[in-house]
Scaffold this motif. Structure first.
Motif, PDB file in Angstrom:
ATOM      1  N   MET A   1       0.849  -1.205   0.000  1.00  0.00           N
ATOM      2  CA  MET A   1       0.000   0.000   0.000  1.00  0.00           C
ATOM      3  C   MET A   1       0.877   1.245   0.000  1.00  0.00           C
ATOM      4  O   MET A   1       1.887   1.293   0.676  1.00  0.00           O
ATOM      5  CB  MET A   1      -0.927  -0.013   1.209  1.00  0.00           C
ATOM      6  CG  MET A   1      -1.893   1.158   1.241  1.00  0.00           C
ATOM      7  SD  MET A   1      -3.102   1.059   2.581  1.00  0.00           S
ATOM      8  CE  MET A   1      -4.251  -0.102   1.892  1.00  0.00           C
ATOM      9  N   SER A   2       0.468   2.243  -0.793  1.00  0.00           N
ATOM     10  CA  SER A   2       1.244   3.480  -0.860  1.00  0.00           C
ATOM     11  C   SER A   2       1.077   4.277   0.431  1.00  0.00           C
ATOM     12  O   SER A   2      -0.040   4.606   0.823  1.00  0.00           O
ATOM     13  CB  SER A   2       0.776   4.329  -2.051  1.00  0.00           C
ATOM     14  OG  SER A   2       1.376   5.599  -2.021  1.00  0.00           O
ATOM     15  N   ARG A   3       2.198   4.578   1.084  1.00  0.00           N
ATOM     16  CA  ARG A   3       2.134   5.325   2.353  1.00  0.00           C
ATOM     17  C   ARG A   3       1.627   6.746   2.128  1.00  0.00           C
ATOM     18  O   ARG A   3       0.996   7.331   2.997  1.00  0.00           O
ATOM     19  CB  ARG A   3       3.517   5.352   3.005  1.00  0.00           C
ATOM     20  CG  ARG A   3       3.901   4.022   3.634  1.00  0.00           C
ATOM     21  CD  ARG A   3       5.300   4.038   4.170  1.00  0.00           C
ATOM     22  NE  ARG A   3       6.287   4.152   3.115  1.00  0.00           N
ATOM     23  CZ  ARG A   3       7.595   4.184   3.299  1.00  0.00           C
ATOM     24  NH1 ARG A   3       8.085   4.129   4.515  1.00  0.00           N
ATOM     25  NH2 ARG A   3       8.432   4.276   2.279  1.00  0.00           N
ATOM     26  N   ILE A   4       1.923   7.298   0.954  1.00  0.00           N
ATOM     27  CA  ILE A   4       1.445   8.648   0.643  1.00  0.00           C
ATOM     28  C   ILE A   4       0.032   8.578   0.075  1.00  0.00           C
ATOM     29  O   ILE A   4      -0.858   9.320   0.474  1.00  0.00           O
ATOM     30  CB  ILE A   4       2.396   9.342  -0.355  1.00  0.00           C
ATOM     31  CG1 ILE A   4       3.764   9.572   0.290  1.00  0.00           C
ATOM     32  CG2 ILE A   4       1.818  10.672  -0.841  1.00  0.00           C
ATOM     33  CD1 ILE A   4       4.824  10.069  -0.660  1.00  0.00           C
ATOM     34  N   GLY A   5      -0.179   7.654  -0.860  1.00  0.00           N
ATOM     35  CA  GLY A   5      -1.463   7.564  -1.555  1.00  0.00           C
ATOM     36  C   GLY A   5      -2.653   7.309  -0.656  1.00  0.00           C
ATOM     37  O   GLY A   5      -3.752   7.801  -0.914  1.00  0.00           O
ATOM     38  N   LYS A   6      -2.462   6.544   0.421  1.00  0.00           N
ATOM     39  CA  LYS A   6      -3.602   6.182   1.288  1.00  0.00           C
ATOM     40  C   LYS A   6      -4.048   7.324   2.197  1.00  0.00           C
ATOM     41  O   LYS A   6      -5.129   7.262   2.780  1.00  0.00           O
ATOM     42  CB  LYS A   6      -3.244   4.960   2.133  1.00  0.00           C
ATOM     43  CG  LYS A   6      -2.179   5.207   3.177  1.00  0.00           C
ATOM     44  CD  LYS A   6      -1.859   3.944   3.961  1.00  0.00           C
ATOM     45  CE  LYS A   6      -0.786   4.211   5.016  1.00  0.00           C
ATOM     46  NZ  LYS A   6      -0.446   2.998   5.765  1.00  0.00           N
ATOM     47  N   LEU A   7      -3.238   8.375   2.328  1.00  0.00           N
ATOM     48  CA  LEU A   7      -3.586   9.485   3.214  1.00  0.00           C
ATOM     49  C   LEU A   7      -4.666  10.363   2.586  1.00  0.00           C
ATOM     50  O   LEU A   7      -4.511  10.815   1.452  1.00  0.00           O
ATOM     51  CB  LEU A   7      -2.357  10.347   3.512  1.00  0.00           C
ATOM     52  CG  LEU A   7      -1.181   9.655   4.216  1.00  0.00           C
ATOM     53  CD1 LEU A   7       0.016  10.599   4.250  1.00  0.00           C
ATOM     54  CD2 LEU A   7      -1.567   9.224   5.615  1.00  0.00           C
ATOM     55  N   PRO A   8      -5.767  10.642   3.303  1.00  0.00           N
ATOM     56  CA  PRO A   8      -6.790  11.538   2.746  1.00  0.00           C
ATOM     57  C   PRO A   8      -6.303  12.992   2.748  1.00  0.00           C
ATOM     58  O   PRO A   8      -5.431  13.361   3.535  1.00  0.00           O
ATOM     59  CB  PRO A   8      -7.974  11.355   3.696  1.00  0.00           C
ATOM     60  CG  PRO A   8      -7.363  10.896   4.980  1.00  0.00           C
ATOM     61  CD  PRO A   8      -6.119  10.137   4.625  1.00  0.00           C
ATOM     62  N   ILE A   9      -6.855  13.790   1.861  1.00  0.00           N
ATOM     63  CA  ILE A   9      -6.487  15.210   1.763  1.00  0.00           C
ATOM     64  C   ILE A   9      -7.622  16.028   2.366  1.00  0.00           C
ATOM     65  O   ILE A   9      -8.767  15.965   1.887  1.00  0.00           O
ATOM     66  CB  ILE A   9      -6.260  15.631   0.295  1.00  0.00           C
ATOM     67  CG1 ILE A   9      -5.213  14.729  -0.366  1.00  0.00           C
ATOM     68  CG2 ILE A   9      -5.833  17.090   0.205  1.00  0.00           C
ATOM     69  CD1 ILE A   9      -5.259  14.758  -1.883  1.00  0.00           C
ATOM     70  N   GLU A  10      -7.302  16.784   3.393  1.00  0.00           N
ATOM     71  CA  GLU A  10      -8.326  17.619   4.031  1.00  0.00           C
ATOM     72  C   GLU A  10      -8.515  18.891   3.222  1.00  0.00           C
ATOM     73  O   GLU A  10      -7.544  19.550   2.835  1.00  0.00           O
ATOM     74  CB  GLU A  10      -7.906  17.958   5.468  1.00  0.00           C
ATOM     75  CG  GLU A  10      -9.033  18.554   6.283  1.00  0.00           C
ATOM     76  CD  GLU A  10      -8.684  18.723   7.754  1.00  0.00           C
ATOM     77  OE1 GLU A  10      -9.272  19.614   8.373  1.00  0.00           O
ATOM     78  OE2 GLU A  10      -7.817  17.982   8.253  1.00  0.00           O
ATOM     79  N   ILE A  11      -9.760  19.230   2.965  1.00  0.00           N
ATOM     80  CA  ILE A  11     -10.071  20.431   2.175  1.00  0.00           C
ATOM     81  C   ILE A  11     -10.253  21.604   3.135  1.00  0.00           C
ATOM     82  O   ILE A  11     -11.147  21.587   3.988  1.00  0.00           O
ATOM     83  CB  ILE A  11     -11.339  20.214   1.326  1.00  0.00           C
ATOM     84  CG1 ILE A  11     -11.118  19.032   0.369  1.00  0.00           C
ATOM     85  CG2 ILE A  11     -11.689  21.475   0.555  1.00  0.00           C
ATOM     86  CD1 ILE A  11     -12.372  18.481  -0.232  1.00  0.00           C
ATOM     87  N   PRO A  12      -9.405  22.644   3.023  1.00  0.00           N
ATOM     88  CA  PRO A  12      -9.505  23.778   3.962  1.00  0.00           C
ATOM     89  C   PRO A  12     -10.753  24.619   3.726  1.00  0.00           C
ATOM     90  O   PRO A  12     -11.365  24.566   2.659  1.00  0.00           O
ATOM     91  CB  PRO A  12      -8.229  24.585   3.665  1.00  0.00           C
ATOM     92  CG  PRO A  12      -7.792  24.178   2.301  1.00  0.00           C
ATOM     93  CD  PRO A  12      -8.303  22.793   2.068  1.00  0.00           C
ATOM     94  N   ALA A  13     -11.113  25.392   4.737  1.00  0.00           N
ATOM     95  CA  ALA A  13     -12.280  26.276   4.639  1.00  0.00           C
ATOM     96  C   ALA A  13     -12.052  27.306   3.535  1.00  0.00           C
ATOM     97  O   ALA A  13     -10.944  27.799   3.352  1.00  0.00           O
ATOM     98  CB  ALA A  13     -12.506  26.975   5.973  1.00  0.00           C
ATOM     99  N   GLY A  14     -13.101  27.608   2.796  1.00  0.00           N
ATOM    100  CA  GLY A  14     -12.994  28.586   1.712  1.00  0.00           C
ATOM    101  C   GLY A  14     -12.573  27.982   0.388  1.00  0.00           C
ATOM    102  O   GLY A  14     -12.442  28.693  -0.618  1.00  0.00           O
ATOM    103  N   THR A  15     -12.335  26.667   0.369  1.00  0.00           N
ATOM    104  CA  THR A  15     -11.925  25.979  -0.863  1.00  0.00           C
ATOM    105  C   THR A  15     -12.997  24.966  -1.251  1.00  0.00           C
ATOM    106  O   THR A  15     -13.499  24.223  -0.409  1.00  0.00           O
ATOM    107  CB  THR A  15     -10.577  25.253  -0.658  1.00  0.00           C
ATOM    108  OG1 THR A  15      -9.600  26.208  -0.260  1.00  0.00           O
ATOM    109  CG2 THR A  15     -10.110  24.579  -1.935  1.00  0.00           C
ATOM    110  N   THR A  16     -13.363  24.964  -2.522  1.00  0.00           N
ATOM    111  CA  THR A  16     -14.379  24.041  -3.040  1.00  0.00           C
ATOM    112  C   THR A  16     -13.722  23.032  -3.966  1.00  0.00           C
ATOM    113  O   THR A  16     -12.977  23.410  -4.869  1.00  0.00           O
ATOM    114  CB  THR A  16     -15.469  24.807  -3.822  1.00  0.00           C
ATOM    115  OG1 THR A  16     -15.961  25.877  -3.006  1.00  0.00           O
ATOM    116  CG2 THR A  16     -16.621  23.904  -4.204  1.00  0.00           C
ATOM    117  N   VAL A  17     -14.001  21.761  -3.734  1.00  0.00           N
ATOM    118  CA  VAL A  17     -13.449  20.689  -4.575  1.00  0.00           C
ATOM    119  C   VAL A  17     -14.596  19.864  -5.133  1.00  0.00           C
ATOM    120  O   VAL A  17     -15.524  19.489  -4.402  1.00  0.00           O
ATOM    121  CB  VAL A  17     -12.484  19.784  -3.773  1.00  0.00           C
ATOM    122  CG1 VAL A  17     -12.004  18.613  -4.618  1.00  0.00           C
ATOM    123  CG2 VAL A  17     -11.281  20.581  -3.277  1.00  0.00           C
TER     124      VAL A  17
END
Length: 203
Positions: A1-17
């Motif tokens: 398993m990818s140690r980097i790939g498995k980490l979720p990315i938190e979306i900061p306030a004021g940013t829309t994804v």
């Protein structure tokens, strides 16, 4: 398993994804960017977290391979070893690029260049920067779309933008006009860059 790939990315306030198929779009205070990931990777948006993982059928094939090795009584491979090589290499890459894009539209990126040398000067010309670098003519560098150039003092150029790759590319292109030479250290260098010096010829 990818140690980097498995980490979720938190979306900061004021940013829309948003996620549309293989395309991730991010919009924030610093601009708007999009990223299309390769077919073997699936992006997923859950609440205020973005995650990427190998496609479902690729993950199933990897897990089947692990179970098959267990059934044979052999030491099973890790998930990273069992995964398709393309999916394994692209998993961490896709996550890093998506994280850089989200950070870029929320905070932005900045690189500073220093001009070292007698008569070496930077001066703003509208949105572009005019550089005096000891040539017979001044060099004018036009700012690409999405990039802001600034020169608060004559020996400094600050490059800012939302796209990390473009900011780095612009800094590299400007530096290339006069790369630091090793004898007197003259040239354009990154802020904080160490320039290895050489001793000149002795008489």
């Amino acid at each position: 398993m990818s140690r980097i790939g498995k980490l979720p990315i938190e979306i900061p306030a004021g940013t829309t994804v948003t996620v549309e198929g293989q395309t991730i779009k991010a919009k924030g205070p610093k601009g708007e960017l999009s990223l299309t990931v390769v077919e073997v990777i699936t992006p997923k948006l859950e609440g205020n977290e973005l995650s990427v993982s190998p496609r479902e059928d690729i993950m199933k094939a990897a897990n089947d391979r692990i179970e098959a090795e267990k059934a044979r009584g052999k030491r099973p491979p890790t998930l990273a070893q069992a995964l398709d090589p393309v999916a394994r290499t692209q998993w961490g890459t896709a996550r890093s690029r998506a994280a850089n894009m989200i950070e870029g539209v929320s905070k932005g990126y900045e690189k500073t260049l220093e001009l070292v040398g007698v008569g070496y000067r930077a001066q703003m010309q509208g949105k572009d920067v005019k550089l005096a670098l000891g040539f017979s003519h001044d060099v004018v560098y036009a700012a690409p779309e999405g990039i802001t150039l600034a020169s608060s003092k004559p020996t400094e150029v600050v490059i800012t933008g939302a796209d990390k790759q473009v900011v780095g590319q612009v800094a590299s292109e400007i530096r290339k006009y006069r790369s630091p030479e090793p004898y007197k250290g003259k040239g354009i260098r990154y802020a904080g860059e160490y320039v290895r010096r050489k001793e000149g010829k002795k008489k």
